[in-house]
Structure formats: structure tokens, C-alpha cells
Design a protein around this motif. Structure first.
Motif, PDB file in Angstrom:
ATOM      1  N   PRO A 249       0.834  -1.205   0.000  1.00 60.08           N
ATOM      2  CA  PRO A 249       0.000   0.000   0.000  1.00 60.08           C
ATOM      3  C   PRO A 249       0.863   1.248   0.000  1.00 60.08           C
ATOM      4  CG  PRO A 249       0.065  -0.979   2.187  1.00 60.08           C
ATOM      5  CD  PRO A 249       0.769  -1.939   1.277  1.00 60.08           C
ATOM      6  N   PRO A 250       0.304   2.390  -0.391  1.00 58.29           N
ATOM      7  CA  PRO A 250       1.065   3.638  -0.316  1.00 58.29           C
ATOM      8  C   PRO A 250       1.507   3.897   1.128  1.00 58.29           C
ATOM      9  CG  PRO A 250      -0.974   3.933  -1.556  1.00 58.29           C
ATOM     10  CD  PRO A 250      -1.062   2.587  -0.916  1.00 58.29           C
ATOM     11  N   GLY A 251       2.668   4.489   1.276  1.00 58.44           N
ATOM     12  CA  GLY A 251       3.121   4.854   2.617  1.00 58.44           C
ATOM     13  C   GLY A 251       4.060   3.873   3.270  1.00 58.44           C
ATOM     14  N   ALA A 252       4.601   2.915   2.520  1.00 54.85           N
ATOM     15  CA  ALA A 252       5.526   1.960   3.122  1.00 54.85           C
ATOM     16  C   ALA A 252       6.760   2.657   3.687  1.00 54.85           C
ATOM     17  CB  ALA A 252       5.945   0.895   2.106  1.00 54.85           C
ATOM     18  N   LEU A 253       7.107   3.807   3.105  1.00 52.97           N
ATOM     19  CA  LEU A 253       8.265   4.541   3.603  1.00 52.97           C
ATOM     20  C   LEU A 253       8.018   5.061   5.011  1.00 52.97           C
ATOM     21  CD1 LEU A 253      11.064   5.798   3.111  1.00 52.97           C
ATOM     22  CD2 LEU A 253       9.909   7.792   2.147  1.00 52.97           C
ATOM     23  N   GLN A 254       6.782   5.449   5.306  1.00 51.16           N
ATOM     24  CA  GLN A 254       6.456   5.977   6.628  1.00 51.16           C
ATOM     25  C   GLN A 254       5.945   4.903   7.590  1.00 51.16           C
ATOM     26  OE1 GLN A 254       5.130   7.589   3.740  1.00 51.16           O
ATOM     27  NE2 GLN A 254       6.895   8.971   3.775  1.00 51.16           N
ATOM     28  N   ALA A 255       5.742   3.692   7.111  1.00 50.29           N
ATOM     29  CA  ALA A 255       5.104   2.662   7.928  1.00 50.29           C
ATOM     30  C   ALA A 255       5.942   2.309   9.153  1.00 50.29           C
ATOM     31  CB  ALA A 255       4.854   1.410   7.094  1.00 50.29           C
ATOM     32  N   GLY A 256       5.264   2.199  10.284  1.00 55.11           N
ATOM     33  CA  GLY A 256       5.889   1.763  11.522  1.00 55.11           C
ATOM     34  C   GLY A 256       5.206   0.520  12.047  1.00 55.11           C
ATOM     35  N   TYR A 257       5.495   0.195  13.275  1.00 48.79           N
ATOM     36  CA  TYR A 257       4.954  -1.023  13.867  1.00 48.79           C
ATOM     37  C   TYR A 257       3.427  -1.024  13.880  1.00 48.79           C
ATOM     38  CZ  TYR A 257       9.722  -1.027  15.715  1.00 48.79           C
ATOM     39  OH  TYR A 257      11.081  -0.975  15.839  1.00 48.79           O
ATOM     40  N   SER A 258       2.848   0.066  14.367  1.00 51.03           N
ATOM     41  CA  SER A 258       1.399   0.103  14.497  1.00 51.03           C
ATOM     42  C   SER A 258       0.709   0.044  13.141  1.00 51.03           C
ATOM     43  CB  SER A 258       0.960   1.354  15.255  1.00 51.03           C
ATOM     44  OG  SER A 258       1.368   2.522  14.590  1.00 51.03           O
ATOM     45  N   ASP A 259       1.350   0.560  12.104  1.00 56.12           N
ATOM     46  CA  ASP A 259       0.760   0.516  10.763  1.00 56.12           C
ATOM     47  C   ASP A 259       0.670  -0.926  10.260  1.00 56.12           C
ATOM     48  OD1 ASP A 259       0.634   3.467  10.237  1.00 56.12           O
ATOM     49  OD2 ASP A 259       2.782   3.264  10.505  1.00 56.12           O
ATOM     50  N   VAL A 260       1.732  -1.687  10.450  1.00 57.66           N
ATOM     51  CA  VAL A 260       1.698  -3.080  10.015  1.00 57.66           C
ATOM     52  C   VAL A 260       0.673  -3.852  10.832  1.00 57.66           C
ATOM     53  CG1 VAL A 260       3.037  -5.194   9.690  1.00 57.66           C
ATOM     54  CG2 VAL A 260       4.112  -2.974   9.293  1.00 57.66           C
ATOM     55  N   LEU A 261       0.669  -3.631  12.137  1.00 57.18           N
ATOM     56  CA  LEU A 261      -0.286  -4.329  13.002  1.00 57.18           C
ATOM     57  C   LEU A 261      -1.719  -4.022  12.589  1.00 57.18           C
ATOM     58  CD1 LEU A 261      -0.675  -6.026  15.657  1.00 57.18           C
ATOM     59  CD2 LEU A 261      -0.849  -3.839  16.837  1.00 57.18           C
ATOM     60  N   SER A 262      -2.031  -2.747  12.395  1.00 56.91           N
ATOM     61  CA  SER A 262      -3.408  -2.379  12.082  1.00 56.91           C
ATOM     62  C   SER A 262      -3.832  -2.896  10.713  1.00 56.91           C
ATOM     63  CB  SER A 262      -3.583  -0.861  12.163  1.00 56.91           C
ATOM     64  OG  SER A 262      -2.748  -0.202  11.226  1.00 56.91           O
ATOM     65  N   ASN A 263      -2.929  -2.895   9.751  1.00 56.37           N
ATOM     66  CA  ASN A 263      -3.265  -3.417   8.425  1.00 56.37           C
ATOM     67  C   ASN A 263      -3.508  -4.926   8.454  1.00 56.37           C
ATOM     68  OD1 ASN A 263      -2.999  -1.533   5.811  1.00 56.37           O
ATOM     69  ND2 ASN A 263      -1.682  -0.714   7.419  1.00 56.37           N
ATOM     70  N   LEU A 264      -2.721  -5.651   9.227  1.00 57.19           N
ATOM     71  CA  LEU A 264      -2.950  -7.089   9.349  1.00 57.19           C
ATOM     72  C   LEU A 264      -4.282  -7.383  10.015  1.00 57.19           C
ATOM     73  CD1 LEU A 264       0.616  -8.337  10.387  1.00 57.19           C
ATOM     74  CD2 LEU A 264      -0.638  -9.029   8.336  1.00 57.19           C
ATOM     75  N   VAL A 265      -4.557  -6.693  11.107  1.00 57.92           N
ATOM     76  CA  VAL A 265      -5.790  -6.953  11.850  1.00 57.92           C
ATOM     77  C   VAL A 265      -7.010  -6.530  11.048  1.00 57.92           C
ATOM     78  CG1 VAL A 265      -7.095  -6.344  13.932  1.00 57.92           C
ATOM     79  CG2 VAL A 265      -4.654  -6.867  14.093  1.00 57.92           C
ATOM     80  N   ALA A 266      -6.902  -5.459  10.286  1.00 57.81           N
ATOM     81  CA  ALA A 266      -8.024  -5.004   9.465  1.00 57.81           C
ATOM     82  C   ALA A 266      -8.202  -5.838   8.208  1.00 57.81           C
ATOM     83  CB  ALA A 266      -7.833  -3.537   9.089  1.00 57.81           C
ATOM     84  N   GLY A 267      -7.169  -6.592   7.829  1.00 55.97           N
ATOM     85  CA  GLY A 267      -7.265  -7.426   6.635  1.00 55.97           C
ATOM     86  C   GLY A 267      -7.022  -6.690   5.345  1.00 55.97           C
ATOM     87  N   THR A 268      -6.346  -5.546   5.399  1.00 54.01           N
ATOM     88  CA  THR A 268      -6.107  -4.769   4.180  1.00 54.01           C
ATOM     89  C   THR A 268      -4.824  -5.171   3.462  1.00 54.01           C
ATOM     90  OG1 THR A 268      -5.073  -3.042   5.523  1.00 54.01           O
ATOM     91  CG2 THR A 268      -7.411  -2.789   5.007  1.00 54.01           C
ATOM     92  N   VAL A 269      -4.000  -6.000   4.109  1.00 47.02           N
ATOM     93  CA  VAL A 269      -2.830  -6.566   3.431  1.00 47.02           C
ATOM     94  C   VAL A 269      -2.860  -8.084   3.627  1.00 47.02           C
ATOM     95  CG1 VAL A 269      -1.391  -4.514   3.652  1.00 47.02           C
ATOM     96  CG2 VAL A 269      -1.317  -6.260   5.449  1.00 47.02           C
ATOM     97  N   ALA A 270      -2.358  -8.800   2.648  1.00 47.12           N
ATOM     98  CA  ALA A 270      -2.392 -10.263   2.699  1.00 47.12           C
ATOM     99  C   ALA A 270      -1.196 -10.846   3.435  1.00 47.12           C
ATOM    100  CB  ALA A 270      -2.446 -10.842   1.284  1.00 47.12           C
ATOM    101  N   HIS A 271      -0.111 -10.087   3.563  1.00 39.23           N
ATOM    102  CA  HIS A 271       1.085 -10.533   4.259  1.00 39.23           C
ATOM    103  C   HIS A 271       1.682  -9.360   5.028  1.00 39.23           C
ATOM    104  CE1 HIS A 271       0.871 -13.066   0.578  1.00 39.23           C
ATOM    105  NE2 HIS A 271       1.324 -14.040   1.335  1.00 39.23           N
ATOM    106  N   GLY A 272       2.253  -9.649   6.163  1.00 37.56           N
ATOM    107  CA  GLY A 272       2.993  -8.647   6.922  1.00 37.56           C
ATOM    108  C   GLY A 272       3.739  -9.344   8.037  1.00 37.56           C
TER     109      GLY A 272
END
Length: 442
Positions: A249-272
Motif C-alpha cells: 500500500p502507499p506509505g511503506a516509507l512511513q510505515a511503523g509497527y502500528s501501521d503493520v499491526l493495524s493493516n494485518l488486523v483489518a485485513g487490508t494486506v495479505a502478508h505482513g
């Protein structure tokens, strides 16, 4: 192992040798007299805690009350985020009011404290147990900390999407990238691995390298990532990560721990990537998602080797005139109350002590029962000697501050950025990273 603790209660990695307070500690502490050990007067125990989740804070409040009732000794708990801990420890030593027990999250900091003779060996507490791989970090046979958990970065993947698309769990880079590409659909992206100059990228994005057999240092602490053996592997990794980036997704450069966690839990990314906190967060915030997520180790390019990114937390006992009381307290905490402590974050606090996994008291927890198969898989990752268990801050032949300097300088994420964002030739990006490593460890 790195890094900060909690953004909204989320474990992030440890703050490695942050600032002059860490790197200059030898000068700051030199010349301090070593206090007498094992005084018998029942003085209050000063305990620095860095696990700031709500349930863990509640545990320590109960613990202090219980120990006062049991032993007649007050335990004063001071809780701070882990990125503030080492400064608190060193300031306490310099001011003559040291903590008796402290939470430390980077083995380089343990090494500095041990070299300055500010902490005591804990073999009397650790020797009676069996431990997972690469966790005690002994120094000349002496263990100077009590590791209470692993925080491994594992790859999470959507089992339901794999089934729907007929995908298999990958064991090569090409297969993994193909799965990420196959699962991009609208707002759903294939994966998220941070590439910014932050601890999240250092922890989550480089275990593919460790699986590939890449090492940063040789046994003499020479930087070798750009030698004839390592450079082609590291360059191929950069090519692979560029392919993955196209599915993020856009913003991988700014992504931190909470971003990966929230995307996994929300189901918006298939891998993390993340540690066990994902399952706890899913159970709390999106219960259906917990059952859809599986875990796998990082893989190499050829399907021959797997790895996980190391993470850990532990306690040290400082050399004070209250060390005797502190050791008695630690024996009680790590035996009578260890299970209760681990239950305050039951999936995230992956036990470092192997006997815990077979302790029925520990297994008799709703979340541990719910994710029992995944927890057993996590256990296998720290007992299977064929799985590479390392990270930037644990690279090298032995515990040392130099890997921490490489971590803190963000050399590795910058190498990713040079390739992905600046479109630098992969071999050149590796060469630039090696040159900077040599500079920062001088």
C-alpha cells in the motif's frame, strides 16, 4: 531486539544504544565504586518496568502487594516506555540511586552494564531451566539477564485468501512474491514490509537476508556484506524487495509497527510481519480475522533455509547494597509469578524458558488455547536449530555494541531506499551500505 516500546500499547522493537547516554556509558560510569552485595536489611526494591500494556501494569500492581504480604518487602515499580529505560538506568547509577531490578531490551545494553560491573550474574536463576535458542547471550559463561520472552518477527498471511486462490505456503522468494502479486485486489494489497529509516524496517524487513545466509560481520568484526560471497546475495534481496514493494500500500516509507499491526488486523494486506501481538489485537478488535491469519518463517531464494527476526526482553539485577533482597524477589517473580506475568500478554510474551510451554497453568488461558497451534509453531522456531534466529542487533560472533550502532544508523533501511526509491543499482546500494557500516563502527 532496537528500539521503542509502545505506540498505543503496541510492542515495537528496542531502542538500541540510543544517544550519548548509551554509547558514552563507559565514560559516564567509570570510576564508580562497586557497592556491597547481599545486604540483609529488608529495604524497598526499586523495579524499573518497561512493559506498559494495561494488563501488564495491573499485574505489577498486584505483584507488589502480594510480595509485601509474603516477604514484608516493598516493591516500588516505576513504569516507562522501553526507549526511556536505559537512560533511567544510567541516570540512577550516576546519581547514586540505582534501580535494583530493571527491564532491558537490547543485549548491547546488558553488555555495557556487565562490562562496567553494574549488574550481577543470574546463573543461579537461569541454570536450572532449559531455554530456547540464542537467548541467554552468556558472557564468559555468565548470564547477566533473565530473558522473559521472545518477540520474533514472523510473516503473517491470510489463510482464507490462500485457500480461495489455490495458493501454497511459499518456500522461495519467487513463490512469495508471486503470492503477494496474486492477492492484490482493489484496496487489498499484497504485503507490507516497512522500508523507512525506523526500527520497524530494521526488525521486519531483513530476515529474508538472514535466511539467504547473508552476514554483516565475520568472526573478526570485519564488515563482509559486500564481499564476493555476500554481495550477490544482498543484491538479489534488493531486487526481490523491489518486486514486493510494487504490491504494498502507499506509505511503506512511513510505515511503523502500528501501521503493520493495524493493516494485518483489518485485513487490508495479505502478508505482513509482526510478533504474537497480532493475534491478541485480532481477538480484541476483529475476532474473525484471528482465525484467518497463519504464520510462516521468512524463506530464502532457493527453498533451502528459513529464518525469523530476533526479538527479546529481559530483566537485569543491578549491583547495589540491596542486591540480596532483589535476588530473592527475582526468584519469587520468575517461579511463583512467572505464569501470571506471561498471561498479561499471553500470545505476545512468547516464553523463552522451554518448560513454560508444557506448564498446564500457562496453557490454561483462553488466548493460548485459541491459538495453540500457532504457539506450538512459534515454539518450534526457537527450538529447531535449522531455523536462523538473528537480527541486525544480534549479528556478529558474540554480543557487542557494534551491531547496535549499525541498527541505530539505519544503514539497512537506507540500502532499501536507495534501491526502491532512488532506483540505484543493487550492487551499488550494497557497496554504499557496507561503506557506511565501516564508518559507524569505527
Amino acid at each position: 531486539m532496537t528500539y521503542e516500546k509502545t505506540k498505543g500499547g503496541v510492542w515495537t522493537r528496542r531502542q538500541a544504544l540510543k544517544g550519548a547516554g548509551a554509547l558514552g556509558m563507559g565514560l559516564a560510569l567509570s570510576g564508580l565504586a562497586a557497592p556491597a552485595l547481599r545486604a540483609q536489611e529488608k529495604r524497598p526494591i526499586r523495579f524499573l518496568n518497561c512493559e506498559t500494556g494495561k494488563d501488564t501494569l495491573a499485574f505489577f500492581a498486584r505483584m507488589a502487594t502480594e510480595y509485601k504480604e509474603k516477604a514484608g518487602v516493598e516493591v516500588i515499580v516505576d513504569s516507562v516506555p522501553l526507549d526511556e529505560a536505559f537512560t533511567k538506568i544510567t541516570n540512577g547509577i550516576r546519581s547514586g540511586t540505582p534501580y535494583d531490578v530493571a527491564n532491558v531490551g537490547f543485549i548491547g545494553q546488558v553488555l555495557l552494564l556487565a562490562e562496567e560491573e553494574q549488574i550481577v550474574p543470574l546463573n543461579e536463576l537461569t541454570d536450572e531451566f532449559k531455554w530456547g535458542n540464542n537467548i541467554l547471550f552468556p558472557i564468559d559463561g555468565k548470564v547477566y539477564w533473565y530473558p522473559f520472552d521472545y518477540n520474533l518477527a514472523l510473516i503473517y498471511y491470510r489463510k482464507d485468501l490462500y485457500e480461495a486462490k489455490g495458493l501454497s505456503v511459499p518456500n522461495t522468494w519467487d513463490a512469495f512474491a508471486g503470492n503477494c502479486e496474486a492477492l492484490v485486489e482493489g484496496r487489498q494489497k499484497g504485503c507490507l514490509f516497512p522500508i523507512g529509516s525506523n526500527g520497524a524496517a530494521n526488525w521486519m524487513s531483513f530476515a529474508f537476508l538472514w535466511a539467504e545466509g547473508v552476514k554483516l560481520f565475520d568472526d573478526e568484526w570485519n564488515v563482509i556484506i559486500d564481499n564476493d560471497e555476500m554481495k550477490p546475495k544482498a543484491a538479489a534481496y534488493l531486487d526481490f524487495m523491489a518486486r514486493l514493494y510494487a504490491t504494498m500500500p502507499p506509505g511503506a516509507l512511513q510505515a511503523g509497527y502500528s501501521d503493520v499491526l493495524s493493516n494485518l488486523v483489518a485485513g487490508t494486506v495479505a502478508h505482513g510481519a509482526y510478533a504474537g501481538r497480532v493475534y491478541e489485537a485480532a481477538a480484541r478488535d476483529n475476532p474473525d480475522m484471528g482465525g484467518r491469519l497463519g504464520i510462516m518463517p521468512y524463506m530464502d531464494s532457493a527453498g533451502k533455509q528459513t529464518a525469523v527476526s530476533h526479538g527479546y526482553d529481559g530483566w537485569v539485577v543491578l549491583k547495589t547494597d540491596n542486591t540480596g533482597n532483589a535476588m530473592e524477589f527475582m526468584r519469587w517473580l520468575t517461579t511463583d509469578r512467572m505464569v501470571d506475568f506471561l498471561h498479561s500478554a499471553p500470545v505476545h510474551f512468547q516464553p523463552a524458558r522451554l518448560d513454560i510451554y508444557d506448564d498446564q497453568r500457562w496453557r490454561d488461558n483462553a488466548l493460548i488455547k485459541q491459538f495453540g497451534a500457532e504457539i506450538d509453531q512459534m515454539r518450534n522456531l526457537v527450538t529447531d536449530g535449522s531455523v536462523v534466529l538473528t537480527s541486525i542487533d544480534t549479528q556478529g560472533p558474540r554480543p557487542d555494541v557494534r551491531p547496535g550502532k549499525v541498527f541505530e544508523s539505519f544503514v539497512m533501511p537506507e540500502m532499501l531506499q536507495n534501491k526502491i526509491l532512488r532506483e540505484m543499482d543493487s550492487a551499488e546500494a550494497v557497496a554504499q551500505a557496507a561503506a557506511k557500516m565501516r564508518d559507524v563502527i569505527k
